[in-house]
Design an enzyme around this catalytic site. Structure first.
Site, PDB file in Angstrom:
ATOM      1  N   ARG A 296       8.614  -8.313 -25.894  1.00 19.36           N
ATOM      2  CA  ARG A 296       8.537  -7.098 -26.575  1.00 19.36           C
ATOM      3  C   ARG A 296       7.937  -5.827 -25.724  1.00 19.36           C
ATOM      4  NH1 ARG A 296       6.083  -9.539 -32.275  1.00 19.36           N
ATOM      5  NH2 ARG A 296       8.274 -10.112 -33.175  1.00 19.36           N
ATOM      6  N   TYR A 440      16.372  -5.752 -31.528  1.00 23.40           N
ATOM      7  CA  TYR A 440      15.990  -7.072 -31.062  1.00 23.40           C
ATOM      8  C   TYR A 440      14.613  -7.093 -30.624  1.00 23.40           C
ATOM      9  CZ  TYR A 440      17.775  -5.744 -26.010  1.00 23.40           C
ATOM     10  OH  TYR A 440      17.858  -5.413 -24.791  1.00 23.40           O
ATOM     11  N   GLU A 441      14.068  -8.619 -30.299  1.00 26.01           N
ATOM     12  CA  GLU A 441      12.735  -8.737 -30.230  1.00 26.01           C
ATOM     13  C   GLU A 441      11.663  -8.313 -31.435  1.00 26.01           C
ATOM     14  OE1 GLU A 441      12.664 -11.005 -27.906  1.00 26.01           O
ATOM     15  OE2 GLU A 441      14.442 -10.431 -26.746  1.00 26.01           O
ATOM     16  N   GLY A 442      12.314  -8.301 -32.571  1.00 23.48           N
ATOM     17  CA  GLY A 442      11.466  -7.886 -33.665  1.00 23.48           C
ATOM     18  C   GLY A 442      11.864  -6.466 -33.943  1.00 23.48           C
TER      19      GLY A 442
END
Length: 588
Positions: A296, A440-442
């Site tokens: 993140r 992406y990555e949350g």
């Protein structure tokens, strides 16, 4: 053709003058041998490989894309050779654990290098970024045998890593994943299931790929508490470390995407593949989040890098492109028009790009500093404080870096006018490549919920209080430094008041957190940038030279033209949930 030169002078200013990184590194045993002279040498060599090896294949990689045939993925022309150069030079293990062949460089240093990577070639940067994150999870949660077998060749760059979470029916809600892990004895498991959106799941850059896979054991508890984490290599490994037979892992297809086209985004099929448990049974989500939190922050750096690359190209274009006369009278009287940088609106766009990028770069160093202290400081209370700040600031960094980074690339494209829409100039690629970082990555909405719900409300604002105190100490020490200190205090007050509003409303309103979260994160990020800009301006005051004059002028623009947005964010946080939730779903 897009332009990019690593911002080495600004990096030196942030580490050396703003944060005195030498003293920070010297205070911890793990980094005591690192100094700014060594860091400077690393950055100079890093700039060379980014500018000369990776930037030239950025646009061609976007044009050619990854190719998929019979389960095999081929990266674009030049990627394999560039990766070999990159790996042989030791860059994959730059921040890796020394015991297993890494170089052990501090996070304050590696975040600066990662920004360079993303700026010069985002698609390429994602391959080593996933490897680094996988190494961190193995190092933190894996057995000694797994560490000894897998970390050295991964740090060397001979083997890569991937993170396998998402499935066709579940992304954010990992508790409903279907991938199964059947015990086979001797510490081995048979992994069966399908994962999608797997960055670097298959490619031709390395001889092996080490997949970290979330799966459920038989009779595991329902939901997130029943998830375990497994290491599943593409190619099995003999006891002596040599490669054995191909594992039952295959790539079913690759995605055709808006951007990052030279990064392979794969559908991965695990058909009874041999895997090994990482950490404890049914506690895989916590182990995977070690990697996720690294990724993140790394993806946040993608936003900074692309924003910087876009700014540099737009600045050069604005200084060269002539159109119309300056409102104040002709500047270049021997030409038919003036360069567009004389126009206030062009300057507004360029300065907005710049203050986003430079505020983010300083904040990345700030987060990196706390990561280093959480890992290596000898004082337990300092470690706990650092852990709390890292947890609080990570979702802010990921979301705010990428939101403002995307904004910066759009502004850069706008400076180019019609040429910004044409592929050969490279500006539209920056926009396309930056857009995924918000997803992406949350997704950034999930980051906002994490910040508001888990990192603020769940501990009744205790972690926020630590950050608030850090800013208050700085304000108290610099009361006479200028108007920006009063502006920073105003922003901090707005953030504090908004925090209290949500803490109170969340007690009896189930929608309070979700309604406030995105605007709250924007307010938090903007206040954090104000903190960084105030620190940079205080540092630059009284020093001679164009660099310092320019830094102060950019800071003045930030406080006059960007920071006032804090009032709007606070008003939206304080508006409550009714206007979002009162409309019936079938009336949308």
């Amino acid at each position: 053709m897009a332009e990019y030169k690593a911002p080495l002078r600004d990096i030196e200013f942030i580490l050396n003058e703003v944060f005195d990184a030498d003293s920070i590194w010297a205070s911890m045993p793990a980094t005591s041998e690192v100094n700014l002279e060594l860091a400077s040498a690393i950055f100079e060599e890093g700039a060379r490989i980014c500018e000369n090896e990776l930037l030239p294949i950025n646009r061609s990689g976007d044009e050619e894309e990854c190719q998929f045939e019979n389960g095999n993925v081929t990266t674009p022309k030049g990627f394999k050779e560039a990766y070999q150069t990159y790996a042989e030079s030791g860059w994959v293990g730059l921040g890796g654990d020394i015991e297993f062949g890494g170089q052990g460089m501090p996070k304050m240093l590696t975040v600066m290098f990662e920004e360079m990577l993303y700026a010069s070639n985002t698609s390429f940067a994602l391959y080593p970024a996933l490897t680094t994150g996988a190494c961190l999870s193995i190092l933190t949660h894996g057995s000694q045998a797994l560490k000894e077998t897998y970390l050295p060749p991964m740090y060397e760059g001979r083997w890569a890593g991937s993170m396998c979470l998402t499935e066709p029916h579940c992304g954010t809600d990992l508790g409903i994943l279907k991938t199964k892990a059947e015990p086979k004895g001797d510490g081995k498991y048979a992994i069966t299931g399908t994962k999608i959106f797997i960055t670097g799941g298959e490619h031709d850059l390395t001889e092996n790929i080490v997949h970290l896979v979330l799966a459920k054991l038989p009779d595991a508890p329902a939901g997130p508490r029943g998830i375990s984490l497994f290491l599943v290599p593409k190619v099995l490994v003999n006891e002596d470390g040599s490669l054995a037979d191909r594992n039952s892992v295959s790539c079913g297809s690759i995605e055709h995407k808006m951007g990052i086209k030279a990064s392979a985004t794969c559908v991965m099929n695990f058909d009874g593949a041999e895997g090994y448990l990482i950490g404890e049974e049914n506690k895989g989500l916590a182990a995977m989040f070690t990697m996720m939190n690294y990724e993140r922050l790394s993806i946040g750096l993608q936003g900074i890098g692309l924003g910087e690359a876009s700014y540099q190209s737009a600045r050069a274009y604005a200084q060269d492109r002539i159109q119309s006369r300056s409102p104040g009278g002709a500047v270049n009287k021997d030409q038919v028009a003036d360069p567009i940088i004389v126009h206030p609106d062009v300057r507004r766009m360029l300065l907005t790009q710049r203050v986003y990028n430079e505020g983010a770069r300083a904040f990345a160093a700030y987060v990196g500093m706390w990561l280093d202290m959480a890992k290596g400081h000898e004082d337990e209370s300092t470690q706990k404080k650092a852990d709390a700040l890292v947890a609080l600031l990570t979702p802010v960094a990921k979301a705010y870096f990428t939101d403002r980074g995307f904004d910066a690339t759009v502004l850069g494209q706008q400076v180019f006018g019609g040429h910004g829409y044409i592929r050969e100039w490279g500006m539209e690629q920056f926009v396309r490549d930056a857009r995924i970082a918000q997803i992406y990555e949350g997704t950034n909405g999930i980051q906002a919920l994490d910040l508001m719900g888990r990192k603020v409300v769940a501990n009744d604002g205790a972690a926020f209080g630590i950050f608030k105190s850090e800013v208050e100490v700085f304000i108290a020490e610099n009361k006479e430094a200028g108007d920006m200190i009063a502006s920073l205090q105003t922003a901090l007050d707005l953030l504090d008041e908004s925090t209290q509003v949500v803490l109170n409303s969340a007690k009896d309103d189930a929608f309070a957190i979700g309604s406030a979260s995105c605007d709250y994160l924007d307010l938090f990020g903007l206040t954090a940038y104000a903190f960084m800009w105030a620190k940079m301006m205080v540092t630059a005051q009284g020093k001679e030279g164009d660099f310092y004059t320019s830094k102060i002028a950019a800071g003045q623009f930030f406080f006059a033209r960007i920071l006032p947005e804090a009032h709007a964010y606070a008003a939206k946080v304080n508006a409550g949930s009714d206007t979002l939730m009162s409309l019936e779903a079938d009336l949308f």
